[in-house]
Design a protein around this motif. Structure first.
Motif, PDB file in Angstrom:
ATOM      1  N   ARG B  94     -45.250  13.819 -43.832  1.00 39.84           N
ATOM      2  CA  ARG B  94     -45.536  13.484 -42.575  1.00 39.84           C
ATOM      3  C   ARG B  94     -47.194  13.125 -42.581  1.00 39.84           C
ATOM      4  O   ARG B  94     -47.683  13.267 -41.483  1.00 39.84           O
ATOM      5  N   SER B  95     -47.737  12.806 -43.652  1.00 40.62           N
ATOM      6  CA  SER B  95     -49.108  12.192 -43.540  1.00 40.62           C
ATOM      7  C   SER B  95     -49.381  10.905 -42.997  1.00 40.62           C
ATOM      8  O   SER B  95     -48.274  10.053 -42.753  1.00 40.62           O
ATOM      9  N   ALA B  96     -50.495  10.578 -42.537  1.00 42.91           N
ATOM     10  CA  ALA B  96     -50.627   9.575 -41.786  1.00 42.91           C
ATOM     11  C   ALA B  96     -50.348   8.242 -42.462  1.00 42.91           C
ATOM     12  O   ALA B  96     -50.003   7.127 -41.721  1.00 42.91           O
ATOM     13  N   PRO B 166     -46.421   9.248 -35.351  1.00 46.12           N
ATOM     14  CA  PRO B 166     -47.818   9.463 -36.276  1.00 46.12           C
ATOM     15  C   PRO B 166     -47.944  10.828 -36.895  1.00 46.12           C
ATOM     16  O   PRO B 166     -47.721  11.814 -36.315  1.00 46.12           O
ATOM     17  N   GLY B 167     -48.351  10.632 -38.208  1.00 41.41           N
ATOM     18  CA  GLY B 167     -48.378  11.823 -38.955  1.00 41.41           C
ATOM     19  C   GLY B 167     -49.748  12.270 -39.035  1.00 41.41           C
ATOM     20  O   GLY B 167     -50.672  12.027 -38.083  1.00 41.41           O
ATOM     21  N   LEU B 168     -49.917  13.450 -39.669  1.00 43.18           N
ATOM     22  CA  LEU B 168     -51.180  14.083 -39.641  1.00 43.18           C
ATOM     23  C   LEU B 168     -52.037  13.753 -40.833  1.00 43.18           C
ATOM     24  O   LEU B 168     -51.626  12.677 -41.597  1.00 43.18           O
ATOM     25  N   ALA B 169     -53.231  14.489 -41.336  1.00 42.25           N
ATOM     26  CA  ALA B 169     -54.192  14.081 -42.117  1.00 42.25           C
ATOM     27  C   ALA B 169     -53.774  14.072 -43.983  1.00 42.25           C
ATOM     28  O   ALA B 169     -53.396  12.927 -44.464  1.00 42.25           O
ATOM     29  N   SER B 201     -41.870  11.154 -50.372  1.00 42.22           N
ATOM     30  CA  SER B 201     -43.459  11.111 -49.813  1.00 42.22           C
ATOM     31  C   SER B 201     -43.906   9.549 -50.381  1.00 42.22           C
ATOM     32  O   SER B 201     -43.406   8.846 -51.096  1.00 42.22           O
ATOM     33  N   ASP B 202     -45.125   9.400 -49.938  1.00 42.82           N
ATOM     34  CA  ASP B 202     -45.721   8.031 -50.389  1.00 42.82           C
ATOM     35  C   ASP B 202     -47.004   8.592 -51.469  1.00 42.82           C
ATOM     36  O   ASP B 202     -47.882   7.641 -51.407  1.00 42.82           O
ATOM     37  N   GLY B 203     -47.202   9.925 -51.544  1.00 41.80           N
ATOM     38  CA  GLY B 203     -48.350   9.943 -52.250  1.00 41.80           C
ATOM     39  C   GLY B 203     -48.307  11.305 -53.109  1.00 41.80           C
ATOM     40  O   GLY B 203     -47.148  12.172 -52.568  1.00 41.80           O
ATOM     41  N   ALA B 204     -49.069  11.882 -53.705  1.00 37.31           N
ATOM     42  CA  ALA B 204     -49.000  13.210 -54.295  1.00 37.31           C
ATOM     43  C   ALA B 204     -50.454  13.819 -54.017  1.00 37.31           C
ATOM     44  O   ALA B 204     -51.334  13.162 -53.721  1.00 37.31           O
TER      45      ALA B 204
END
Lengths: 332, 355
Positions: B94-96, B166-169, B201-204
């Motif tokens: 849930r990152s931005a 909206p996600g978090l950091a 996810s869209d990142g690691a």
């Protein structure tokens, strides 16, 4: 021979049915009516709610009492929410979110409190202070973002917090609410006791390592203009030390429920305020939230069935009552 | 007062009226007939049977009406059945950055963000996997349990619906994974069946060595299948990228590549899907749908069945019997009823019920 003729005569004679036979027949007809009674469409009242729980550090304060054991504010809030979920009328929906830092974070949209009670109950009991992503606690900002969330979900809001702003509010006070007042109804639930108590402190691994001291937390918000009378402070300098040179003292490392602050805060978006005590939240929610009509059905069968039961009981009880009365008269 | 393990009533207090069922045992709706002496009537088996039968009919009528009014029903139950499905833990980033499109822009007209695409496709996935038990967890700066493993798909849908908010950091994927594994530990129903974790996810990010050790440890104890659906943004590093310079082959520079290496080193079935568009996400989800079809025990809920109509039918039958008996009732004497009644009332002690 004569007996047979008598019987024949009785059989052929048209006789008036006695009252009790009529009552029995009526009870029978009513029982048939109960089988065939229709289920009518009706409207029940239910709620659509969004519960936002403050999971910031001050919610770890153990100033509730559960059977003689201390209970943290977060646990008390969770247990109140679980009770509420169980007590809401069927057809109600409850969503869940958490608040830290300066915004509320939605975990799931409102789900049915009856049909989906098990996952709802599990999700509420899984709430933990470790879910917090920041140590700050801008309650006003969090409340406003919760109001926005609830508005987007067309739900009413239950915001459970102790009202401890960290850092403290600036001198300008509560930030203005820019949304539409009264669009979202609901309440702020003030969690915590009235006596200030120290706030437990945890290390990186989540182990409790004592309490916050006076110098561990900002005691004063130093953004914006300094307060009046700052000139009199020790080491004051208009440019270099407008708040004075000393650390300001205060009680920000202690926490009690900030009832006045929360009441003022609740008034901004037009919410009401209730303190979390041992009384269930349901009453406060019913007073604050908008009931919504949900389709239900009302069964009409109990009416004829109850009448049939009444007739039947009357039928059996009448001779008993009469015989009791006669016996009483007959006894010398 | 509940008659059986599956039977239940809506209004238990109404059951207090069952006491009224005793009335037919001591009273009768039939007329008493004055006879000089009871001994005059010979013992008659048929009469006895009829008398007892009518008492039972009266008792039954009252009991059935009271039970019907109390709302007797068969409780909703869950029946264990064997079917194809999975125990699946959905783990969402849930990152931005999930709020941007695959082209790393704010979603504009007709565009959908990564989280919105994931939400839409996962909703479809849920819709045609009705037997799965699904749990939801999210992570960003911190891991968050959202829903325990459950077969209530409405609740899962409500949790999936929240992922495009909206996600978090930040992206703390390691602790997120640990939380997803823990969900299987706390669940007591998956003891026999294996589970799967779907990481979206869209990142690691770097995984703390302590968290790495905890993950290895946890997976040893409870092997689950891992799926990583990597929503690759245009221009971002991919899972399978090769380092350009030897010095770049470190987790700090290429976290995606190293998370992939870490996950494949765990010794559990693992697949990574790199999706650069909503279509690719759909393909990956379809592949997971195919893979996760093992026979498993699932619970099917049987809705509650109301028995009040049955109760009323029983009452009606008993009442029909009583009514028939009453209408067939005949007096032994041929005297007019009012005279007889008076006599019967004046000497109730010697009345005997005709039946």
């Amino acid at each position: 021979m004569t007996k047979a003729r008598w019987t024949m005569a009785r059989w052929t004679l048209p006789h008036r049915p006695d009252a009790r036979a009529v009552v029995l027949a009526m009870a029978f007809v009513l029982a048939i009516a109960a089988i065939l009674a229709p289920r009518l469409q009706s409207r029940n009242e239910a709620y659509r709610l969004l519960a936002i729980v403050d999971v910031t550090g001050s919610m770890n304060v153990r100033d509730y009492d559960h059977g003689g054991r201390p209970l943290s504010r977060l646990e008390a809030a969770k247990s109140a929410l679980r009770t509420l979920a169980a007590q809401l009328p069927c057809g109600s929906q409850l969503g869940l979110g958490i608040f830290t830092e300066r915004r509320s974070f939605l975990l799931f949209e409102p789900i049915d409190t009856c049909a989906d009670f098990a996952p709802l109950d599990g999700a509420i009991s899984a709430l933990d202070w470790r879910m917090a992503w920041e140590g700050d606690s801008y309650v006003a900002q969090g409340l406003y973002s919760a109001v926005n969330l609830a508005a987007g979900l067309n739900a009413d809001l239950i915001f459970l917090t102790d009202g401890q702003e960290a850092p403290p509010l600036p001198r300008s006070g509560i930030p203005p609410f820019t949304g539409e007042m009264g669009k979202v109804r609901g309440l702020i639930v003030g969690v915590g006791g009235a006596t200030p108590v120290p706030i437990p402190r945890f290390d990186t691994f989540g182990r409790e390592v004592g309490f916050y001291g006076p110098t561990d937390v900002p005691q004063e918000n130093r953004s914006g203009p300094p307060p009046e009378g700052a000139e009199a402070r020790e080491g004051w300098h208009p440019r270099n030390a407008p708040w004075g040179a000393e650390l300001s003292g205060g009680e920000e490392h202690m926490s009690a429920v900030r009832t006045e602050h929360l009441e003022a805060l609740a008034a901004r978006p037009g919410l009401s305020y209730a303190a979390l005590t041992s009384t269930p939240l349901e009453g406060a929610v019913a007073a604050a939230a908008r009931p919504r009509p949900v389709p239900g059905h009302r069964d009409t069968a109990p009416v004829p069935a109850a009448l049939a039961l009444l007739l039947l009981v009357g039928l059996y009880a009448a001779p008993l009552i009469r015989s009791v009365r006669y016996k009483r008269i007959a006894t010398p | 007062m509940i008659p059986g393990p599956d039977l239940s009533v809506d209004h238990p207090l109404v059951l207090l009226l069952l006491v009224l069922g005793l009335l037919p045992l001591v009273a009768s709706p039939l007329r008493g007939t004055g006879v000089p002496a009871l001994a005059l009537a010979p013992a008659d088996g048929l009469s006895m049977a009829l008398s007892v039968g009518l008492k039972i009919a009266g008792l039954l009528a009252i009991y059935a009406l009271v039970l019907g009014l109390a709302g007797l029903h068969l409780q909703a139950q869950s029946v264990a059945r064997l079917g194809n499905g999975a125990h699946l833990m959905l783990l969402f980033d849930r990152s931005a950055s999930m709020d941007n499109t695959f082209a790393n822009r704010q979603p504009g007209q007709g565009e959908e963000s990564k989280s919105a695409a994931a939400k839409r496709l996962l909703m479809d996935f849920l819709a045609h996997r009705p037997r799965d038990r699904i749990g939801v967890a999210a992570f960003s700066t911190s891991p968050m349990p959202v829903l325990p493993l459950t077969d209530h798909h409405d609740a899962v849908a409500a949790a999936v619906a929240a992922i495009d908010r909206p996600g978090l950091a930040l992206t703390d994927v390691g602790r997120g994974l640990a939380l997803a594994l823990e969900a299987f530990d706390t669940d007591n129903d998956t003891a026999t069946a294996g589970g799967a974790v779907l990481l979206v996810s869209d990142g690691a990010a770097l995984i703390d060595p302590r968290v790495q050790a905890a993950l290895r440890d946890g997976l040893k104890r409870r092997p689950v299948r891992l799926y990583w659906l990597f929503l690759r943004t245009a221009g971002a590093r991919g899972i399978f990228d090769k380092p350009e310079a030897p010095g770049d082959d470190i987790p700090q520079v290429m976290p995606e590549r190293h998370l992939n290496i870490f996950l494949s080193s765990l010794g559990v079935p693992y697949r990574a899907f790199e999706a650069g568009s909503p279509q690719a996400v759909a393909q990956a989800i379809a592949e997971i749908d195919r893979q996760e079809r093992a026979p498993m025990l699932y619970t099917e809920r049987v809705a509650r069945r109301d028995l009040d109509r049955l109760c009323y039918a029983l009452a009606a039958a008993a009442l029909a019997l009583l009514t028939a008996a009453k209408w067939a009732e005949r007096q032994l004497d041929a005297r007019p009823p009012q005279v007889r009644t008076k006599q019967a009332e004046s000497s109730p002690d010697v009345t005997r019920r005709a039946a």
